[in-house]
Design a protein around this motif. Structure first.
Motif, PDB file in Angstrom:
ATOM      1  N   ALA A  88      33.619  44.763  35.016  1.00 48.90           N
ATOM      2  CA  ALA A  88      34.851  43.996  34.854  1.00 48.90           C
ATOM      3  C   ALA A  88      35.887  44.817  34.087  1.00 48.90           C
ATOM      4  CB  ALA A  88      34.569  42.693  34.110  1.00 48.90           C
ATOM      5  N   LEU A 104      49.263  39.380  33.044  1.00 47.13           N
ATOM      6  CA  LEU A 104      47.875  39.588  33.443  1.00 47.13           C
ATOM      7  C   LEU A 104      47.428  38.521  34.444  1.00 47.13           C
ATOM      8  CD1 LEU A 104      45.836  41.746  32.751  1.00 47.13           C
ATOM      9  CD2 LEU A 104      44.955  40.280  30.927  1.00 47.13           C
ATOM     10  N   ARG A 105      47.894  37.289  34.250  1.00 49.91           N
ATOM     11  CA  ARG A 105      47.573  36.234  35.221  1.00 49.91           C
ATOM     12  C   ARG A 105      48.180  36.566  36.583  1.00 49.91           C
ATOM     13  NH1 ARG A 105      48.401  32.715  30.778  1.00 49.91           N
ATOM     14  NH2 ARG A 105      50.496  32.149  31.475  1.00 49.91           N
ATOM     15  N   HIS A 108      45.982  39.055  38.222  1.00 52.53           N
ATOM     16  CA  HIS A 108      44.758  38.425  38.711  1.00 52.53           C
ATOM     17  C   HIS A 108      45.012  37.652  40.003  1.00 52.53           C
ATOM     18  CE1 HIS A 108      40.800  36.678  38.662  1.00 52.53           C
ATOM     19  NE2 HIS A 108      41.291  35.459  38.593  1.00 52.53           N
ATOM     20  N   GLU A 109      46.148  36.974  40.096  1.00 49.32           N
ATOM     21  CA  GLU A 109      46.473  36.235  41.315  1.00 49.32           C
ATOM     22  C   GLU A 109      46.718  37.180  42.484  1.00 49.32           C
ATOM     23  OE1 GLU A 109      49.793  33.938  40.059  1.00 49.32           O
ATOM     24  OE2 GLU A 109      48.589  32.567  38.831  1.00 49.32           O
ATOM     25  N   HIS A 111      45.302  40.164  42.736  1.00 49.94           N
ATOM     26  CA  HIS A 111      44.044  40.882  42.993  1.00 49.94           C
ATOM     27  C   HIS A 111      42.867  39.975  42.626  1.00 49.94           C
ATOM     28  CE1 HIS A 111      46.117  44.800  43.501  1.00 49.94           C
ATOM     29  NE2 HIS A 111      46.943  44.321  42.595  1.00 49.94           N
ATOM     30  N   PRO A 112      42.661  38.892  43.367  1.00 51.93           N
ATOM     31  CA  PRO A 112      41.617  37.926  42.979  1.00 51.93           C
ATOM     32  C   PRO A 112      40.215  38.494  43.033  1.00 51.93           C
ATOM     33  CG  PRO A 112      42.502  37.436  45.156  1.00 51.93           C
ATOM     34  CD  PRO A 112      43.379  38.484  44.579  1.00 51.93           C
ATOM     35  N   GLU A 115      37.271  41.659  39.063  1.00 51.39           N
ATOM     36  CA  GLU A 115      36.673  40.927  37.949  1.00 51.39           C
ATOM     37  C   GLU A 115      37.387  41.323  36.671  1.00 51.39           C
ATOM     38  OE1 GLU A 115      32.285  40.018  35.949  1.00 51.39           O
ATOM     39  OE2 GLU A 115      32.464  41.333  37.687  1.00 51.39           O
ATOM     40  N   LEU A 116      37.866  40.330  35.945  1.00 48.97           N
ATOM     41  CA  LEU A 116      38.717  40.574  34.786  1.00 48.97           C
ATOM     42  C   LEU A 116      38.127  39.889  33.569  1.00 48.97           C
ATOM     43  CD1 LEU A 116      41.502  41.940  34.221  1.00 48.97           C
ATOM     44  CD2 LEU A 116      42.547  39.702  34.591  1.00 48.97           C
ATOM     45  N   GLU A 117      38.076  40.613  32.469  1.00 47.65           N
ATOM     46  CA  GLU A 117      37.641  40.039  31.198  1.00 47.65           C
ATOM     47  C   GLU A 117      38.780  40.196  30.199  1.00 47.65           C
ATOM     48  OE1 GLU A 117      34.148  40.504  27.785  1.00 47.65           O
ATOM     49  OE2 GLU A 117      34.058  41.695  29.614  1.00 47.65           O
ATOM     50  N   LEU A 283      46.201  47.844  37.984  1.00 46.75           N
ATOM     51  CA  LEU A 283      47.004  47.160  36.970  1.00 46.75           C
ATOM     52  C   LEU A 283      48.209  48.010  36.580  1.00 46.75           C
ATOM     53  CD1 LEU A 283      47.339  44.797  34.946  1.00 46.75           C
ATOM     54  CD2 LEU A 283      45.932  46.115  33.350  1.00 46.75           C
TER      55      LEU A 283
END
Length: 306
Positions: A88, A104-105, A108-109, A111-112, A115-117, A283
């Motif tokens: 992740a 960051l959200r 994530h949207e 690149h669903p 895996e992001l922590e 990112l």
């Protein structure tokens, strides 16, 4: 325990012959025999019996086989956890509701499958040390704080200038203003109990106060943003600085733009140059492809750079 020997044991058990296991592992039959002999010495038992057809696991060998497979699976999972793209992506933000968290959200949207922590480290020194040590892949921070140079192995790129707003309750003297200037704020108390000496936002607000003659009060315990909003909502005197913050919708508060100039908080992404995580590259591509142009009429401390 030698995992090469364990892998050899499983190969022989599956193949039923030392010679065929040697071919599967691309080693000599002699090497297979040596590995099995060493493993038997370590365990203190015989693992195979020679037969006319090849080699059969003994009772001890059959008992050991499922555990040997589990050892090899654990090895594979351990290696996979740190392979580029499999682990992740670990990113630090100051808090879950601040502007970098919104960026960051958005990533994530877009690149669903990544895996992001998300972690929240308190101050820039801790965050930069975590990036340098490999405990996190990147952090969002204000770069250039006096006396805080980035280590040579790290680099940064400005990704967002967040305009500050004045936040007041409905009874405050400035509550009905369409906008305010920093000069107008010099006569009012700005309450920011989250300021702690030594952190980057303390340096930012100290520079802001010195530039415009503001009184920024950090007195009182910090019980979190909800308690602070409650207190400001009921006070005719207290005001604070805030970005565009959706949490204020739950309170009777006024969010007033600051102009002439507009103070902006400079958020940068910081990462290690040698970090090859492909999700970090994605990112960076999304956030740092083109540094945002800082418009005229804005203010940042001299140390924040361009």
């Amino acid at each position: 325990m030698d995992l090469k020997a364990v892998r050899t044991f499983v190969a022989v058990a599956d193949a039923g012959q030392f010679q065929e296991a040697a071919a599967v592992l691309a080693i000599t039959q002699q090497a297979v025999s040596k590995r099995i002999a060493a493993l038997e010495r370590d365990l203190g038992v015989r693992l195979f019996s020679r037969t006319a057809r090849g080699a059969e696991p003994t009772l001890d060998g059959r008992a050991f086989l499922p555990h040997a497979r589990a050892l090899l699976l654990a090895e594979e999972r351990a290696a996979a956890s740190v392979r580029p793209g499999r682990r992740a992506l670990r990113v630090d933000v100051i808090g879950p509701r601040v502007a970098p968290a919104v960026l960051l959200r958005g990533f994530h949207e877009a690149h669903p499958s990544v895996e992001l922590e998300v972690v929240t480290l308190f101050d820039a020194d801790t965050a930069v040390a975590a990036v340098q040590a490999g405990r996190v892949d990147a952090t969002f921070r204000a770069v250039g704080m006096p006396g805080r140079r980035l280590p040579a192995s790290l680099t940064s790129a400005r990704v967002l200038d967040e305009p500050l707003h004045l936040l007041t309750g409905p009874e405050h003297a400035l509550a009905d203003a369409d906008s305010v200037t920093p000069a107008e704020l010099a006569r009012h108390r700005i309450w920011m109990p989250s300021i702690v000496e030594g952190v980057e936002w303390a340096a930012y607000y100290a520079s802001l106060a010195a530039e415009f003659g503001l009184t920024i009060d950090s007195a009182g315990p910090n019980f979190g943003s909800a308690a602070m909003l409650d207190r400001i909502a009921g006070s005719p005197e207290l005001a604070t600085f805030m970005g565009e913050h959706p949490a204020i919708a739950r309170h009777d508060l006024r969010l007033i733009p600051i102009t002439g100039p507009t103070p902006v908080y400079p958020h940068s992404l910081i990462w290690d140059r040698a970090n090859a995580h492909p999700a970090l590259a994605a990112l960076r591509a999304r956030l740092t492809g083109e540094s945002p142009v800082r418009p005229s009429g804005t203010w940042v401390p001299d140390w924040a750079g361009s």
